[in-house]
Write a protein that holds these residues in place. Structure first.
Motif, PDB file in Angstrom:
ATOM      1  N   LEU A   1       0.619  -1.232   0.168  1.00  0.00           N
ATOM      2  CA  LEU A   1       0.068  -0.123   0.045  1.00  0.00           C
ATOM      3  C   LEU A   1       0.883   1.171   0.007  1.00  0.00           C
ATOM      4  CD1 LEU A   1      -3.033   0.479   0.371  1.00  0.00           C
ATOM      5  CD2 LEU A   1      -2.596   0.565   2.680  1.00  0.00           C
ATOM      6  N   ALA A   2       0.576   2.089  -0.638  1.00  0.00           N
ATOM      7  CA  ALA A   2       1.374   3.229  -0.776  1.00  0.00           C
ATOM      8  C   ALA A   2       0.436   4.662  -0.611  1.00  0.00           C
ATOM      9  CB  ALA A   2       1.986   3.642  -2.078  1.00  0.00           C
ATOM     10  N   PHE A   3       0.999   5.770   0.086  1.00  0.00           N
ATOM     11  CA  PHE A   3       0.085   6.872   0.194  1.00  0.00           C
ATOM     12  C   PHE A   3       1.024   7.982   0.110  1.00  0.00           C
ATOM     13  CE2 PHE A   3      -1.118  10.264   2.923  1.00  0.00           C
ATOM     14  CZ  PHE A   3      -2.315  10.646   2.338  1.00  0.00           C
ATOM     15  N   ASP A   4       0.712   8.932  -0.661  1.00  0.00           N
ATOM     16  CA  ASP A   4       1.600   9.934  -0.959  1.00  0.00           C
ATOM     17  C   ASP A   4       0.706  11.512  -0.476  1.00  0.00           C
ATOM     18  OD1 ASP A   4       3.767   8.505  -1.772  1.00  0.00           O
ATOM     19  OD2 ASP A   4       4.200   9.669  -3.384  1.00  0.00           O
ATOM     20  N   ALA A   5       1.261  12.298   0.195  1.00  0.00           N
ATOM     21  CA  ALA A   5       0.642  13.529   0.232  1.00  0.00           C
ATOM     22  C   ALA A   5       1.856  14.526  -0.229  1.00  0.00           C
ATOM     23  CB  ALA A   5       0.456  13.970   1.721  1.00  0.00           C
TER      24      ALA A   5
END
Lengths: 407, 429
Positions: free
Chosen positions: A270-274
């Protein structure tokens, strides 16, 4: 640990994926995950997403990809019952990456060539906003040589130098009429260049959760000696002199990204970018003409962008040994403030949806494909400068494919 | 597997490329609201007829604001709208002015004299048939009730049968047309005729109509048009000082021109309405045709230069002097308060062109087009400095449409002003 991460995730302020004319298509795997992936050492596209992760790549590789992009925008003047669509033109954002380093060493070299900003809008020569803009073709091509170093088994840092080659062609109608009633036209065309950098930090924790902090600097692109061509009735040629040149400056914003990668299982990431895009540097679009006349003054059109931001969540699932499947969702906040929406970038907050797949034919050869979709919200605006008053609605489709060779 | 990926990729690409256009939901053009546009008639003067560039000709008739409005009304139940168009063979109608050259930024105007619509030296070719654009160049509120005027005015004369000429007034002419909706933009000439004659009254077309007479006659017009309970819209009268006719040849420009020849020139002299000679100020307005009249600076028999010496001032009829300006403004304000109170009491929509043209005098930007009251370059006014260009008609048409929509809850779509031209510039060097 995962609970803590989740709470961090949820507490991240609503940073946005600034849009405007930013093009978030830089690597097929990441595109399939809505553009998230700064905290994943997935492939050579990390040269763009996080130079710090490049040293964690196991193989050397080269890849090239393209994302034929369809920008479908429609406009309706306030009070009108006629919808006007942009012409079907396909913009070609592309990306090329190469990563190389000796297997035993802790460093890798990389080269990225990609198109982080651009725009291709053609409203036609006779639409209701023609005096604001008829077409814009803007391309920024970044060349980024990169060095990445694995400081420990947990930490990688990397940085790249960015050279930008910019290209712009902007056309609009002029409200002066020929004897047959048709309007005049102005075409501004030029190339320019700018410099910047891209640096990233990659941290791999003992639980295999990864973190990323990446900053891409602003790149002020200067256009010098651009040509300004005016098609006007002959009696007005002294007011619109032939052979005019202009200088202009296009500031491309810095972007800071915070990323998290979470292995849900041995096969699923899972990848999350802000991201926070510092669009505030785009204050105005100015053209300084070499020759001024009473009809042709230098122009300074306020843009007054604010910072933009985006949130992107992607998933990468290794379905079989050879096949990977991806999906992503995201949301981006527009940098364009009320009163400053223009037909060159009829921007608004947007939803992002993506899907992708990758297939390894051999251990050396891999194909990745993606489908990227943006639903830009409908926005009704009256532009302060041009008085262009109406509603824009935009959908963006970008299928993409890339080929990779690894060794 | 490879085939599967490729095939679905290609299929998806084709699907997205072909379909999925973004759409905007719209309410414009769906309802007539409380009004009925099935038969619209337009009552008015030259502005209503499409008069432009100092003449009435086919191109101008086609883009007259009522014609543009009627085309938009068609989407909300509006019916056909007929105008007394000149034929293609006589498309240049009364003849008109064109811009033939720009010499150092100064315009050269020329008369179009081909394909005119005259049946003899003073009479235009007759038009028979249904007419809904009832705009008559030169029509005034007071003369609308004068039957002899229908013989004197060639534009009304061409629409009447021989027996009607001189016996039927404009007021009678516009009645009995079974309309369902009307626009009434009349009264400009009741003040403008006086103003464009420099504040000098020589005949019935340049009288300043008495204020109470105006109110009475205007109410007669409105009563006649609403006799069957019809709905409609009235337009206010523009401030005459907002038009290029009075703002192009300025005192400062004349003085600069004089100084260029004789640096000793110190002042411009005018003859006022009170028949005295005095130094002109920026508040004195000189008529547009003065720049081509060939009078300025010419010495008289005693050697005094015209306009540059108190003993040879610019004649009264060329100047709307400060006091006359105030007088005209006062009358226009009075006419407008009559128009507005009458319209309000009758429940009619009001197109406040007075307010709008004052805004244009300052300059506005609409859909990327800058529009102002400058002569030629402003884009709104045609080459006579009084009447509108096609672009100006489109802009005014939207003022009417907005007011109608607001009053009657209708959704007549607005006119796309970018489809209409400003002044045509010559393509020769």
């Amino acid at each position: 640990m995962k609970k803590i991460l989740l709470s961090i995730l949820l507490s991240v302020p609503f940073w946005v994926l600034g849009q405007g004319f930013q093009v978030n298509l830089q690597g097929q795997k990441q595109i399939g995950m809505a553009g998230a992936g700064s905290a994943l050492a997935l492939d050579e596209a990390s040269i763009f997403y996080n130079p710090g992760a490049v040293s964690f790549l196991e193989k050397n590789s080269v890849s090239a990809g393209v994302n034929p992009l369809l920008f479908k925008s429609v406009f309706q003047q306030a009070g009108s019952n006629i919808s006007e669509n942009v012409k079907n033109k396909i913009a070609p954002p592309f990306e090329f990456y190469a990563v190389w380093g000796p297997k035993s060493n802790k460093w890798k070299l990389g080269l990225g060539v990609y198109t982080p900003f651009g725009g291709l809008v053609d409203w036609g020569d006779n639409w209701s906003g023609k005096y604001a803009l008829t077409s814009l073709n803007l391309k920024a091509i970044y060349f980024q040589p990169t060095l990445s170093i694995k400081i420990t088994d947990q930490i990688g840092v990397g940085a790249g130098f960015v050279y930008n080659h910019g290209d712009v062609n902007l056309q609009r109608a002029l409200p002066v009429n020929y004897p047959d009633g048709r309007s005049g036209k102005a075409t501004l065309e030029g190339t320019g260049s700018g410099y910047g950098w891209n640096a990233g930090l990659y941290i791999k924790t003992l639980s295999n959760v990864t973190f990323a902090l990446v900053h891409k600097s602003k790149v002020i692109t200067k256009l010098d000696g651009g040509t300004a061509t005016f098609e006007v009735p002959n009696s007005l040629t002294t007011s619109f002199p032939a052979g005019s040149t202009f200088t202009a400056e296009l500031p491309l914003p810095a972007t800071t990204t915070l990323g998290i990668g979470i292995p849900l299982s041995s096969k699923t990431l899972l990848a999350f970018d802000a991201s926070w895009v510092q669009w505030h540097i785009y204050k105005d679009l100015s053209f300084d003409y070499s020759t001024n006349t009473s009809a042709l003054a230098d122009t300074k059109s306020a843009r007054n962008y604010r910072d933009g931001s985006s949130l992107k969540l992607g998933i990468n699932h290794q379905a079989t040994e050879k096949l990977a499947l991806r999906a992503g969702i995201g949301y981006a906040f527009s940098p364009v403030q009320d009163g400053y929406v223009t037909p060159e970038a009829p921007d608004a907050d947007r939803y992002i949806l993506s899907a992708g797949a990758g297939y390894s034919f051999t251990s050396k050869f891999e194909v990745n494909a993606s489908m990227f979709f943006e639903d830009v919200k409908s926005r009704t605006q009256k532009n302060i400068e041009t008085g262009l008053n109406g509603t824009f609605k935009t959908l963006v489709y970008a299928p993409g494919i890339s080929l990779t060779y690894k060794w | 597997m490879k085939k599967y990926i490729l095939n679905s990729f290609i299929a998806a690409t084709i699907l997205f490329a072909a379909s999925c256009k973004p759409e905007i939901e719209t309410l414009a053009g769906t309802t007539a609201g409380q009004a009925n546009f099935s038969k619209y008639i337009a009552v008015g003067n030259s502005l209503t007829s499409g008069f432009a560039d100092g003449g009435l000709y086919l191109e101008g008739q086609k883009v007259a604001y009522p014609n543009l409005i009627a085309a938009q009304m068609a989407t909300v139940g509006g019916g056909a709208f007929t105008s007394p168009f000149f034929t293609d063979a006589q498309a240049n109608g009364s003849g008109y002015l064109t811009l033939s050259a720009l010499v150092n930024g100064s315009p050269t105007l020329a008369n179009v004299t081909t394909n005119l619509a005259y049946r003899d030296a003073t009479h235009l070719t007759k038009y028979t048939g249904e007419v809904q654009n009832l705009g008559i160049p030169g029509m005034r509120v007071d003369l609308a009730f004068a039957a002899p005027f229908s013989a004197a005015n060639p534009y009304l004369e061409r629409l009447l049968t021989d027996t009607q000429v001189g016996t039927v007034s404009y007021f009678q002419f516009i009645q009995g047309r079974n309309h369902t909706f009307f626009s009434l933009w009349l009264g400009n000439n009741d003040a403008l005729g006086y103003a464009t004659n420099g504040g000098v009254t020589t005949d019935a077309t340049n009288v300043l109509t008495d204020k109470s007479t105006f109110a009475l006659l205007y109410s007669n017009l409105v009563n006649a048009l609403t006799v069957g309970g019809q709905k409609g819209i009235v337009g206010t009268i523009p401030d005459v000082t907002s038009i290029p006719y009075f703002n192009t040849v300025t005192v400062a420009a004349l003085l600069n021109a004089a100084k260029a020849i004789n640096p000793a020139a110190a002042a411009i002299y005018i003859q006022t309405g009170a028949n005295t000679s005095r130094i002109a100020t920026a508040e004195d307005l000189i008529r547009l045709p003065f720049q081509t009249a060939g009078l300025f600076g010419v010495p008289n028999a005693l050697g005094y230069f015209y306009g540059l010496d108190p003993r040879n001032p610019i004649a009264n009829n060329w100047v709307l002097d400060r006091d006359e300006v105030l007088k005209v403004k006062d009358y226009v304000n009075s006419y407008n308060s009559s128009i507005m109170s009458l319209a309000t009491s009758k429940g009619l929509a009001i197109a406040d062109t007075y307010a709008y043209l004052n805004q244009i005098k300052t300059g506005i930007v609409i859909q990327g087009v800058g529009i102002n009251s400058s002569f030629i370059t402003g884009g709104a006014f045609s080459l006579d400095g009084v009447h509108l260009t096609p672009r100006g008609n489109a802009v005014i048409g939207n003022v009417f449409i907005d007011a109608i929509n607001l009053k009657y809850g209708s959704t007549i779509p607005s006119i796309d002003i970018t489809q209409y031209r400003g002044v045509k510039f010559p393509d020769n060097k």
